[in-house]
Motif scaffolding. Structure first.
Motif, PDB file in Angstrom:
ATOM      1  N   ILE A  30      47.091  54.253  71.010  1.00  0.00           N
ATOM      2  CA  ILE A  30      46.562  54.249  69.642  1.00  0.00           C
ATOM      3  C   ILE A  30      46.539  55.654  69.049  1.00  0.00           C
ATOM      4  O   ILE A  30      46.911  55.864  67.898  1.00  0.00           O
ATOM      5  CB  ILE A  30      45.161  53.589  69.625  1.00  0.00           C
TER       6      ILE A  30
ATOM      7  N   ALA B 193      38.168  51.666  71.164  1.00  0.00           N
ATOM      8  CA  ALA B 193      39.510  52.210  70.936  1.00  0.00           C
ATOM      9  C   ALA B 193      39.898  52.178  69.461  1.00  0.00           C
ATOM     10  O   ALA B 193      40.525  53.099  68.969  1.00  0.00           O
ATOM     11  CB  ALA B 193      40.536  51.443  71.773  1.00  0.00           C
TER      12      ALA B 193
ATOM     13  N   ASP C  42      45.173  47.862  65.304  1.00  0.00           N
ATOM     14  CA  ASP C  42      44.837  49.202  64.841  1.00  0.00           C
ATOM     15  C   ASP C  42      45.713  49.622  63.667  1.00  0.00           C
ATOM     16  O   ASP C  42      45.256  50.257  62.725  1.00  0.00           O
ATOM     17  CB  ASP C  42      44.975  50.205  65.993  1.00  0.00           C
TER      18      ASP C  42
ATOM     19  N   ARG D 179      46.956  47.292  69.643  1.00  0.00           N
ATOM     20  CA  ARG D 179      47.742  48.326  68.969  1.00  0.00           C
ATOM     21  C   ARG D 179      48.130  47.871  67.557  1.00  0.00           C
ATOM     22  O   ARG D 179      47.998  48.621  66.590  1.00  0.00           O
ATOM     23  CB  ARG D 179      48.998  48.578  69.806  1.00  0.00           C
TER      24      ARG D 179
ATOM     25  N   SER E  75      41.814  63.678  69.317  1.00  0.00           N
ATOM     26  CA  SER E  75      40.610  64.235  69.937  1.00  0.00           C
ATOM     27  C   SER E  75      39.707  63.093  70.357  1.00  0.00           C
ATOM     28  O   SER E  75      40.017  61.928  70.125  1.00  0.00           O
ATOM     29  CB  SER E  75      39.876  65.136  68.951  1.00  0.00           C
ATOM     30  N   GLU E  76      38.594  63.446  70.928  1.00  0.00           N
ATOM     31  CA  GLU E  76      37.686  62.434  71.466  1.00  0.00           C
ATOM     32  C   GLU E  76      37.245  61.436  70.401  1.00  0.00           C
ATOM     33  O   GLU E  76      37.121  60.245  70.638  1.00  0.00           O
ATOM     34  CB  GLU E  76      36.464  63.137  72.057  1.00  0.00           C
ATOM     35  N   TYR E  77      37.026  61.910  69.160  1.00  0.00           N
ATOM     36  CA  TYR E  77      36.503  61.044  68.113  1.00  0.00           C
ATOM     37  C   TYR E  77      37.580  60.503  67.188  1.00  0.00           C
ATOM     38  O   TYR E  77      37.284  59.819  66.229  1.00  0.00           O
ATOM     39  CB  TYR E  77      35.445  61.793  67.290  1.00  0.00           C
ATOM     40  N   GLY E  78      38.833  60.804  67.422  1.00  0.00           N
ATOM     41  CA  GLY E  78      39.911  60.345  66.548  1.00  0.00           C
ATOM     42  C   GLY E  78      40.960  61.420  66.423  1.00  0.00           C
ATOM     43  O   GLY E  78      41.761  61.615  67.334  1.00  0.00           O
TER      44      GLY E  78
ATOM     45  N   LYS F 111      43.905  53.645  74.674  1.00  0.00           N
ATOM     46  CA  LYS F 111      43.417  54.802  73.930  1.00  0.00           C
ATOM     47  C   LYS F 111      44.574  55.761  73.626  1.00  0.00           C
ATOM     48  O   LYS F 111      44.729  56.228  72.491  1.00  0.00           O
ATOM     49  CB  LYS F 111      42.351  55.506  74.779  1.00  0.00           C
TER      50      LYS F 111
ATOM     51  N   ARG G 274      37.672  51.751  66.903  1.00  0.00           N
ATOM     52  CA  ARG G 274      36.568  52.213  66.049  1.00  0.00           C
ATOM     53  C   ARG G 274      36.363  51.322  64.837  1.00  0.00           C
ATOM     54  O   ARG G 274      36.467  51.748  63.686  1.00  0.00           O
ATOM     55  CB  ARG G 274      36.826  53.638  65.563  1.00  0.00           C
TER      56      ARG G 274
END
Ligand SMILES: Nc1ncnc2c1ncn2[C@@H]1O[C@H](COP(=O)(O)OP(=O)(O)O)[C@@H](O)[C@H]1O
Ligand SMILES: [Mg+2]
Lengths: 80, 260
Positions: free
Chosen positions: A16, B193, B153, B150, A57-60, A13, B195
């Motif tokens: 990314i 991760a 993405d 990665r 942030s949490e959503y992107g 996370k 989305r």
């Protein structure tokens, strides 16, 4: 002990999100110039006051825009 | 008009070619006329994975340069009469191999096939651009490793710049036993991760490793079942996900038979 999968998911996370803001200069410059010209349609802006920031942030990504206007442009009266 | 789907990943060696071949077989078994375009000039080519390398006469560059007709370059699969392959060019640097010519070939194939599946090269340079430009939909393949996800993405970001109708992700080489012990990220972790919508999960399968050198993978294996579900998701727009947690190992008897 934390499971390896949990650690990996957490690292993934972060990696990314870091990648997404990895080339902020170019993106920021383009974004700032576009947002400035959009805002200038409506406002007389205080010189150099537009700031654009991207923040994981949490959503992107949070897109934070900060600007100061000296006055709102007068659109006149459109009538009813 | 058939659907044109590119299989891409960013990172090499995550299973694009395996997925292209296996999805192609599964689509053909489901009665869909399918053609696979090999857009990769790599080591493990589609023709080798499908064991048709001895049948290659013409390739995509011959078609584009007018040396042969499209129909002449297509190789029909032995086991699945509904499955065809258009082999990759041996030379990658010909100026004839560009996005427009690729798109023309894919469009011409889409007139006669239900599915045109494009095996994309690794990386994000010209070869990627060519392959993606020829498609209307994309499937991004990754493994449950940070570096692969990665890259996936990054590819997803690039793909958002193309005019694609849909983009989905497939998580390949999932080891259910490791996931349940908390030693490997689950497909859910990965999807969250990046989305991106999951279209399939494929387990790590010893059969793929064993058979990749000897010939094609038998269909009734764990991965075969996962590819079948993937194909039905692709055909119907459903999102059923293969459960990797039950993972039978290659039995001792088969191991002995294969000498592994
Ligand atoms: N689900 C899987 N289980 C076991 N081995 C796999 C699986 N998927 C791919 N492989 C193996 O991984 C290697 C790379 O796969 P390949 O399809 O050639 O990747 P790519 O086309 O992305 O470079 C091959 O040796 C293949 O047999
Ligand atoms: Mg490949």
């Amino acid at each position: 002990m934390k499971k390896t999968a949990k650690i990996a998911a957490e690292r993934l996370k972060n990696v990314i999100l870091a990648d997404k803001v990895a080339h902020p200069e170019r993106l920021n410059d383009l974004l700032k110039s576009d947002i400035t010209s959009l805002l200038e349609e409506y406002f007389e802006l205080y010189p150099q006051s537009v700031k654009v920031r991207l923040q994981p942030s949490e959503y992107g990504l949070d897109i934070l825009i900060d600007a100061t206007a000296v006055r709102v442009k007068d659109f006149g009266n459109f009538g009813e | 008009m058939g659907r044109k789907i590119v299989i891409t990943s960013g990172k090499g060696g995550v299973g694009k070619t395996t997925l292209t071949a296996s999805l192609g077989i599964a689509l053909a078994e489901a009665g869909k006329k399918t053609v696979l375009i090999d857009a990769d000039i790599g080591l493990n080519n589609l023709d080798v994975v499908l064991s048709i390398e001895n049948k290659v006469v013409y390739d995509i560059l011959d078609v584009i340069s007018g040396k042969c007709r499209l129909k002449q370059a297509l190789i029909q699969d032995v086991d699945n009469p509904s499955l065809y392959v258009l082999p990759s060019a041996k030379l990658s640097d010909s100026p004839l191999l560009n996005a427009a010519s690729f798109r023309n070939v894919a469009d011409a194939l889409a007139l006669n096939f239900d599915f045109v599946i494009i095996d994309c090269p690794a990386g994000i340079d010209n070869g990627f651009h060519r392959a993606v430009s020829a498609a209307d939909e994309a499937i991004v393949v990754t493994t449950p490793h940070i570096s692969a996800v990665r890259d996936a993405d990054k590819v997803l970001s690039l793909l958002s710049g193309y005019n694609l109708m849909s983009v989905g992700i497939v998580v390949n080489r999932v080891r259910g036993d490791m996931v349940s012990r908390g030693e490997m990220m689950s497909a859910g972790d990965i999807v969250r991760a990046v989305r991106c919508e999951p279209v399939g999960v494929v387990p790590e399968d010893d059969y793929i490793t064993v058979y990749s050198s000897a010939g094609r993978v038998p269909f009734d294996t764990v991965s075969g079942r996962a590819f079948k579900i993937l194909a039905s998701n692709v055909i119907n727009g459903t999102r059923n996900i293969f459960d990797c947690s039950a993972r039978p190992r290659l039995s001792a008897k088969i191991r002995r038979f294969l000498g592994v």
